[in-house]
Design an enzyme around this catalytic site. Sequence first.
Site, PDB file in Angstrom:
ATOM      1  N   HIS A 102       6.560  23.538  30.105  1.00 31.74           N
ATOM      2  CA  HIS A 102       6.581  22.117  29.774  1.00 31.74           C
ATOM      3  C   HIS A 102       5.879  21.834  28.446  1.00 31.74           C
ATOM      4  O   HIS A 102       5.858  20.684  28.003  1.00 31.74           O
ATOM      5  CB  HIS A 102       5.914  21.292  30.878  1.00 31.74           C
ATOM      6  N   GLN A 124      14.812  17.316  29.221  1.00 35.94           N
ATOM      7  CA  GLN A 124      13.591  16.741  29.790  1.00 35.94           C
ATOM      8  C   GLN A 124      12.318  17.305  29.160  1.00 35.94           C
ATOM      9  O   GLN A 124      11.353  16.577  28.941  1.00 35.94           O
ATOM     10  CB  GLN A 124      13.584  16.945  31.302  1.00 35.94           C
ATOM     11  N   PHE A 125      12.299  18.606  28.874  1.00 34.28           N
ATOM     12  CA  PHE A 125      11.224  19.247  28.121  1.00 34.28           C
ATOM     13  C   PHE A 125      11.864  20.285  27.212  1.00 34.28           C
ATOM     14  O   PHE A 125      12.833  20.953  27.600  1.00 34.28           O
ATOM     15  CB  PHE A 125      10.220  19.936  29.052  1.00 34.28           C
ATOM     16  N   LEU A 148      20.808  18.709  36.888  1.00 36.38           N
ATOM     17  CA  LEU A 148      19.767  19.540  36.276  1.00 36.38           C
ATOM     18  C   LEU A 148      20.434  20.791  35.716  1.00 36.38           C
ATOM     19  O   LEU A 148      20.358  21.882  36.285  1.00 36.38           O
ATOM     20  CB  LEU A 148      18.699  19.915  37.304  1.00 36.38           C
ATOM     21  N   PRO A 164      18.422  27.607  28.745  1.00 39.28           N
ATOM     22  CA  PRO A 164      19.727  27.820  29.376  1.00 39.28           C
ATOM     23  C   PRO A 164      20.894  27.295  28.537  1.00 39.28           C
ATOM     24  O   PRO A 164      22.044  27.674  28.788  1.00 39.28           O
ATOM     25  CB  PRO A 164      19.617  27.035  30.693  1.00 39.28           C
ATOM     26  N   GLU A 207      21.016  22.157  31.824  1.00 41.63           N
ATOM     27  CA  GLU A 207      20.901  21.942  30.384  1.00 41.63           C
ATOM     28  C   GLU A 207      22.127  22.413  29.621  1.00 41.63           C
ATOM     29  O   GLU A 207      22.539  21.777  28.636  1.00 41.63           O
ATOM     30  CB  GLU A 207      19.644  22.644  29.856  1.00 41.63           C
TER      31      GLU A 207
END
Length: 326
Positions: A129, A82-83, A58, A89, A60
Amino acid sequence: MRVLNMVQAINEALDLALARDERVLVFGEDVGRLGGVFRVTEGLQAKRGEGRVFDTPLAESAILGLAIGLAMGGMRPVAEIQFAGFLYPALDQILSHLGRWRHRSRGRVGLPVVVRAPYGGGVHTPEQHADSPEALLAHTPGVKVVIPSSPDRAKGLLLSAIEDEDPVFFLEAIKLYRGARAEVPEGYYTLPLGKARVLREGKAATLIGYGGMVEVMLEAAEVARKEGVEVTVVDLETLVPLDEETLLEAVRATGRAIVVYEAMRTGGFGAEIAARIAEGAIDYLQAPVLRVAGYDAPYPPFSAIEHLYRPNARRVLAALRKALTY
């Protein structure tokens, strides 16, 4: 012809790309064994192997850094964030390296990276999100930004993005993942990047948008038709490079323009569209360019007021009626 939703069409495009070119790699958070949080990559790891489709931490920034390094080494990575709201980041990798490398190497080295990310609201997601950061990405020199509005277009545009020699951000509207269905041709096919589509034509005004807002514009256009008002609807599909020719031609034909986008109003990509219209079609305008957008506030998470933030047909029709008063 078979009918697919957006998830199925994108999954098929990724599978075809993996089969066609051994340099293509697919990776990101939970894209392997789980098949992605929206199951867009479901079954690909089992079919193509853990060396071609794999999970990442996890992180980015690490995902984008890995993609850049792989592309420099001759691979064609397809990285999933993922979103889209999780991209922040990784901004150092995006702003400092991803878009600059061709310029930095004086044209000797391109980075054929595709970064996929779901964006936008409509499904009551948690905070960050439902962000729509397309304007931030479009303001990054050296990258392309593509936002499809239907399954058939998503498949062809994604395959074109994977073939492209430069970085492409491929944003997928969350609400369309299973909410949009269309006839999708079988096999491998590409659609040109940088080309807008005129979905319907009318003389009263031109509605301009992309991604998840296209179905909103079409809904508003149908209501307007029943009221005796015919409008043109333009689906931009690619923000960078922008098909300015199609955009301006559609606006000149009606003299009124309404730009619809999901991001916050101030500094959103709709402002860039309005500026292009002012530069290229101001002599044709019969009314100010109007914008229907999100508000200058964070997207409301888990919220029953989401429908008030996200543009809908009612707000588009209100803008249309205002434009027609001039």
